[in-house]
Design a protein around this motif. Structure first.
Motif, short mmCIF file in Angstrom:
data_model
loop_
_atom_site.label_atom_id
_atom_site.label_comp_id
_atom_site.label_asym_id
_atom_site.label_seq_id
_atom_site.Cartn_x
_atom_site.Cartn_y
_atom_site.Cartn_z
N ILE A 45 0.86 -1.18 0.00
CA ILE A 45 0.00 0.00 0.00
C ILE A 45 0.90 1.24 0.00
O ILE A 45 2.09 1.15 0.29
CB ILE A 45 -0.94 0.05 1.24
N GLN A 46 0.30 2.36 -0.34
CA GLN A 46 1.06 3.60 -0.39
C GLN A 46 0.31 4.64 0.47
O GLN A 46 -0.91 4.60 0.56
CB GLN A 46 1.18 4.08 -1.84
N PHE A 47 1.04 5.52 1.12
CA PHE A 47 0.41 6.60 1.91
C PHE A 47 1.33 7.80 1.82
O PHE A 47 2.39 7.82 2.42
CB PHE A 47 0.21 6.17 3.37
N ASN A 93 -0.89 4.26 -8.41
CA ASN A 93 -0.27 5.47 -8.96
C ASN A 93 -1.22 6.34 -9.77
O ASN A 93 -0.78 7.31 -10.40
CB ASN A 93 0.94 5.08 -9.81
N THR A 94 -2.50 6.03 -9.72
CA THR A 94 -3.46 6.81 -10.53
C THR A 94 -3.37 8.31 -10.24
O THR A 94 -3.31 9.13 -11.15
CB THR A 94 -4.90 6.32 -10.25
N ALA A 95 -3.26 8.64 -8.95
CA ALA A 95 -3.19 10.06 -8.57
C ALA A 95 -1.96 10.73 -9.19
O ALA A 95 -1.99 11.91 -9.58
CB ALA A 95 -3.16 10.20 -7.05
N LEU A 96 -0.88 9.97 -9.31
CA LEU A 96 0.36 10.52 -9.87
C LEU A 96 0.24 10.68 -11.39
O LEU A 96 0.68 11.67 -11.96
CB LEU A 96 1.54 9.61 -9.53
N ILE A 97 -0.37 9.67 -12.00
CA ILE A 97 -0.54 9.72 -13.46
C ILE A 97 -1.44 10.88 -13.86
O ILE A 97 -1.19 11.59 -14.83
CB ILE A 97 -1.12 8.38 -13.97
N GLU A 98 -2.46 11.11 -13.06
CA GLU A 98 -3.42 12.17 -13.38
C GLU A 98 -2.91 13.56 -13.00
O GLU A 98 -3.49 14.57 -13.39
CB GLU A 98 -4.75 11.88 -12.66
N ASN A 99 -1.77 13.58 -12.27
CA ASN A 99 -1.15 14.87 -11.94
C ASN A 99 -0.22 15.27 -13.08
O ASN A 99 0.82 14.64 -13.28
CB ASN A 99 -0.37 14.72 -10.62
N GLU A 100 -0.60 16.29 -13.82
CA GLU A 100 0.12 16.64 -15.05
C GLU A 100 1.62 16.86 -14.80
O GLU A 100 2.47 16.35 -15.54
CB GLU A 100 -0.50 17.89 -15.67
N GLU A 101 1.92 17.54 -13.71
CA GLU A 101 3.34 17.86 -13.41
C GLU A 101 4.12 16.60 -13.09
O GLU A 101 5.22 16.40 -13.60
CB GLU A 101 3.41 18.83 -12.22
N PHE A 102 3.50 15.69 -12.27
CA PHE A 102 4.21 14.46 -11.90
C PHE A 102 4.34 13.55 -13.11
O PHE A 102 5.39 12.95 -13.36
CB PHE A 102 3.48 13.74 -10.75
N ASN A 103 3.26 13.45 -13.89
CA ASN A 103 3.30 12.61 -15.09
C ASN A 103 4.40 13.06 -16.04
O ASN A 103 5.18 12.25 -16.56
CB ASN A 103 1.95 12.66 -15.80
#
Ligand code: GCO
Length: 255
Positions: free
Chosen positions: A97-99, A197-207
């Protein structure tokens, strides 16, 4: 050289956290290589759905529903397999899990939950599997690490501490079990396109950062874990021990 080296026929593989994501992809790959597969997940409905889907593909699959954060549940699951005459030849400690939160804002209970799932479970499942592999004189244990086993970024302290521990625990398991015919290795996934990692993928800057920072220029796909998992589960890796192999598009190797 015979491709039988990579043949998992006659072997049984347990993959923790394998209803979806990387665990499911590795389970599919190992089943395609001939293994009988034990899927694991904490959500029984989702686990059963995965079992039925893989059975429909013609694979030999059973489900073992237990929470890897619950030691009693892990022990009971292995004891049930004993009673059912099922020997685990290959264990993939994948559940995780990730937090994400800065250390100064992180509550200890949230730290502990990540450590329990991502590190302590690797110890408990590894111990229970090895207890049964040692008398048989053979076994394969594959722990899932991370880029964060070796490199850091802010806001993922429990995950990184756990994955750093996984790297060292892999080496200590090797120190104790290699002479018993057990090969223990780890796989370090890079930035993979999973639900975690969905939240990261959907974050334009992180992606954008991942695509620029990864030499291959893209996120990895879960299916891209299967080949290394099969390799480390097969006779092709009988003299490989204590290693962490990165499946990361080159990210760990290039500044
Ligand atoms: C994060 C990600 C990473 C990846 C993977 C990288 O928040 O940085 O979740 O932890 O999932 O572990 O190897």
């Amino acid at each position: 050289m015979s491709t039988k080296l990579f043949d998992l026929s006659g072997k049984t593989a347990m993959i923790t956290g394998s209803s979806r994501g990387l665990g499911r992809a590795m389970a599919e790959g190992m089943a395609a290589a001939g293994a009988s597969v034990i899927l694991n997940g904490v959500n029984e409905a989702r686990l059963q759905e995965a079992v039925e889907e893989m059975k429909a593909e013609g694979y030999d699959v059973i489900g073992a529903p237990f929470d890897v954060a619950d030691e009693a549940a892990i022990v009971a699951a292995f004891e049930k397999l004993d009673a059912d005459g099922v020997a685990v030849d290959i264990l993939v400690n994948n559940a995780g899990i990730q937090f994400r939160k800065p250390i100064v804002e992180l509550e200890t209970k949230d730290w502990q939950k990540v450590i329990d799932v991502n590190l302590t479970a690797v110890f408990i499942c590894g111990r229970e599997a090895a207890k049964r592999m040692i008398p048989r004189g053979h076994g394969k244990i594959i722990n899932i690490g991370s880029l964060l086993s070796d490199a850091a970024r802010a806001t993922v302290s429990p995950y990184g501490a756990a994955k750093g521990g996984v790297r060292m625990l892999t080496k200590i398991m090797t120190a104790e079990w290699a002479s018993k015919g057990i090969q223990v290795n780890a796989i370090g996934p890079g930035y993979m396109a999973t639900e975690m990692n969905t939240a990261l993928i959907e974050n334009e800057e992180f992606n954008e950062w991942v695509c620029k920072r990864t030499p291959s220029g893209r996120w990895g796909q879960p299916e891209e874990m299967a080949g290394t998992a099969i390799y480390l589960a097969s006779d092709a890796s009988n003299y490989i021990n204590g290693q962490l192999i990165y499946v990361d598009g080159g990210m760990i190797s290039v500044l």
